[in-house]
Write an enzyme that holds these catalytic residues in place. Structure first.
Site, PDB file in Angstrom:
ATOM      1  N   LYS A   1      -5.869   2.466  14.257  1.00  0.00           N
ATOM      2  CA  LYS A   1      -7.137   2.717  14.941  1.00  0.00           C
ATOM      3  C   LYS A   1      -8.284   2.148  14.120  1.00  0.00           C
ATOM      4  O   LYS A   1      -9.451   2.416  14.391  1.00  0.00           O
ATOM      5  CB  LYS A   1      -7.340   4.225  15.113  1.00  0.00           C
TER       6      LYS A   1
ATOM      7  N   LYS B   1      -8.823  -3.555  10.315  1.00  0.00           N
ATOM      8  CA  LYS B   1      -7.433  -4.017  10.317  1.00  0.00           C
ATOM      9  C   LYS B   1      -7.137  -4.745  11.628  1.00  0.00           C
ATOM     10  O   LYS B   1      -6.492  -5.796  11.629  1.00  0.00           O
ATOM     11  CB  LYS B   1      -6.471  -2.826  10.223  1.00  0.00           C
TER      12      LYS B   1
ATOM     13  N   ASP C   1      -0.156   0.918   6.370  1.00  0.00           N
ATOM     14  CA  ASP C   1      -0.809   1.917   5.536  1.00  0.00           C
ATOM     15  C   ASP C   1      -1.251   1.205   4.269  1.00  0.00           C
ATOM     16  O   ASP C   1      -0.469   0.499   3.633  1.00  0.00           O
ATOM     17  CB  ASP C   1       0.083   3.114   5.209  1.00  0.00           C
TER      18      ASP C   1
ATOM     19  N   PHE D   1     -14.079  -5.173   5.434  1.00  0.00           N
ATOM     20  CA  PHE D   1     -14.336  -3.761   5.740  1.00  0.00           C
ATOM     21  C   PHE D   1     -13.965  -2.927   4.527  1.00  0.00           C
ATOM     22  O   PHE D   1     -13.517  -3.463   3.509  1.00  0.00           O
ATOM     23  CB  PHE D   1     -13.539  -3.327   6.981  1.00  0.00           C
TER      24      PHE D   1
ATOM     25  N   TYR E   1     -13.567  -1.171   1.239  1.00  0.00           N
ATOM     26  CA  TYR E   1     -14.088  -1.355  -0.113  1.00  0.00           C
ATOM     27  C   TYR E   1     -14.312  -2.834  -0.457  1.00  0.00           C
ATOM     28  O   TYR E   1     -14.589  -3.167  -1.620  1.00  0.00           O
ATOM     29  CB  TYR E   1     -13.107  -0.750  -1.127  1.00  0.00           C
TER      30      TYR E   1
ATOM     31  N   LYS F   1      -9.539 -14.496   3.032  1.00  0.00           N
ATOM     32  CA  LYS F   1      -9.064 -13.150   2.684  1.00  0.00           C
ATOM     33  C   LYS F   1      -7.586 -13.014   3.042  1.00  0.00           C
ATOM     34  O   LYS F   1      -6.786 -12.563   2.215  1.00  0.00           O
ATOM     35  CB  LYS F   1      -9.896 -12.059   3.393  1.00  0.00           C
TER      36      LYS F   1
ATOM     37  N   HIS G   1      -3.579  -8.252   0.244  1.00  0.00           N
ATOM     38  CA  HIS G   1      -2.428  -7.357   0.321  1.00  0.00           C
ATOM     39  C   HIS G   1      -1.822  -7.384   1.729  1.00  0.00           C
ATOM     40  O   HIS G   1      -0.624  -7.434   1.907  1.00  0.00           O
ATOM     41  CB  HIS G   1      -2.874  -5.934  -0.063  1.00  0.00           C
ATOM     42  N   ARG G   2      -2.689  -7.387   2.748  1.00  0.00           N
ATOM     43  CA  ARG G   2      -2.220  -7.382   4.143  1.00  0.00           C
ATOM     44  C   ARG G   2      -1.587  -8.739   4.488  1.00  0.00           C
ATOM     45  O   ARG G   2      -0.527  -8.788   5.117  1.00  0.00           O
ATOM     46  CB  ARG G   2      -3.418  -7.093   5.072  1.00  0.00           C
TER      47      ARG G   2
END
Ligand code: CZF
Ligand code: MG
Length: 204
Positions: A10, A14, A71, A154, A156, A177, A182-183
């Site tokens: 949500k 992301k 997550d 978005f 931090y 990015k 990490h994503r």
């Protein structure tokens, strides 16, 4: 023909990143922002992996369809790993990015340059009817700045200095990015291992 993938999130930030990352693979992304009828999944795990699995399986069960969850969070060494799995709600239940940033900055006021190391973690879980749930992790190393820099991204991102790029995460263009985040790395790992998604024993 374009295909569809469901991301159990949500989080608007992301959702934007996943839409961008899946577009060249010919996938349209649907998220929980498009499906208000899906019940909230409580994130009761103590690790990113546990929470990713809870979200993916919880939503896959409701939709009876294959879904990917994410997550993720910020781990700061000088704060003994906080905010960690509590990154979204660090400054309170209402999930306010600005208040979260202020809290981290104030907790690190007396921490000198070399000791401000941190990393973003992301665990993606894939779950669905008849398949064994799988997880894929990604990490991005950096340091916490003393003030905000940049307007992209978005969470931090404005206070996270990316070693590899020598810029704040929020100063990177979206595609820059995704290249180092990490994503982005968790998704690359997932793509490389899609063929390892195996049927559950009881579904064989
Ligand atoms: O600067 C950031 N750049 C990022 O790339 C990033 N990725 C995660 N985060 C932080 O970690 C929380 C995730 O918590 P989280 O995984 O529980 O997600 P969430 O609750 O926001 O949405 P959902 O996916 O659970 O619906 C987020 O809210 C952010 O505070 C990031 N911060
Ligand atoms: Mg969450």
């Amino acid at each position: 023909m374009r295909k569809k993938v469901i991301i159990a999130t949500k989080n608007q930030g992301k959702a934007k990143e996943f839409k961008r990352m899946f577009a060249p693979l010919n996938y349209d992304v649907l998220t929980l922002l498009d499906m208000p009828e899906i019940e909230d999944i409580e994130e009761t795990g103590v690790t990113f992996e546990e929470n990713a699995i809870l979200k993916a399986e919880g939503v896959a069960n409701q939709l009876n369809s294959l879904v990917i969850s994410d997550d993720s969070g910020l781990v700061v060494d000088a704060l003994e790993g906080r905010p960690g799995v509590y990154s979204a709600r660090y400054a309170g239940e209402e999930k306010n990015d600005e208040a979260n940033i202020d809290k981290v900055l104030s907790e690190l006021t007396d921490v000198p340059g070399g000791d401000r190391t941190a990393r973003f973690y992301c665990v993606l879980a894939v779950a669905g009817p008849g398949i064994e749930t799988k997880t894929f992790a990604g990490v991005c190393e950096g340091e916490i700045l003393r003030e905000r820099r940049g307007a992209n991204g978005f969470g931090y991102d404005p206070i996270f200095f990316v070693k590899e790029k020598q810029k704040a995460m929020a100063e990177l263009r979206p595609e820059e990015k995704s290249e180092i985040s990490h994503r982005g790395s968790a998704l690359k790992r997932l793509e490389r291992n899609l063929s390892s998604l195996v049927p559950k024993d009881d579904a064989k």
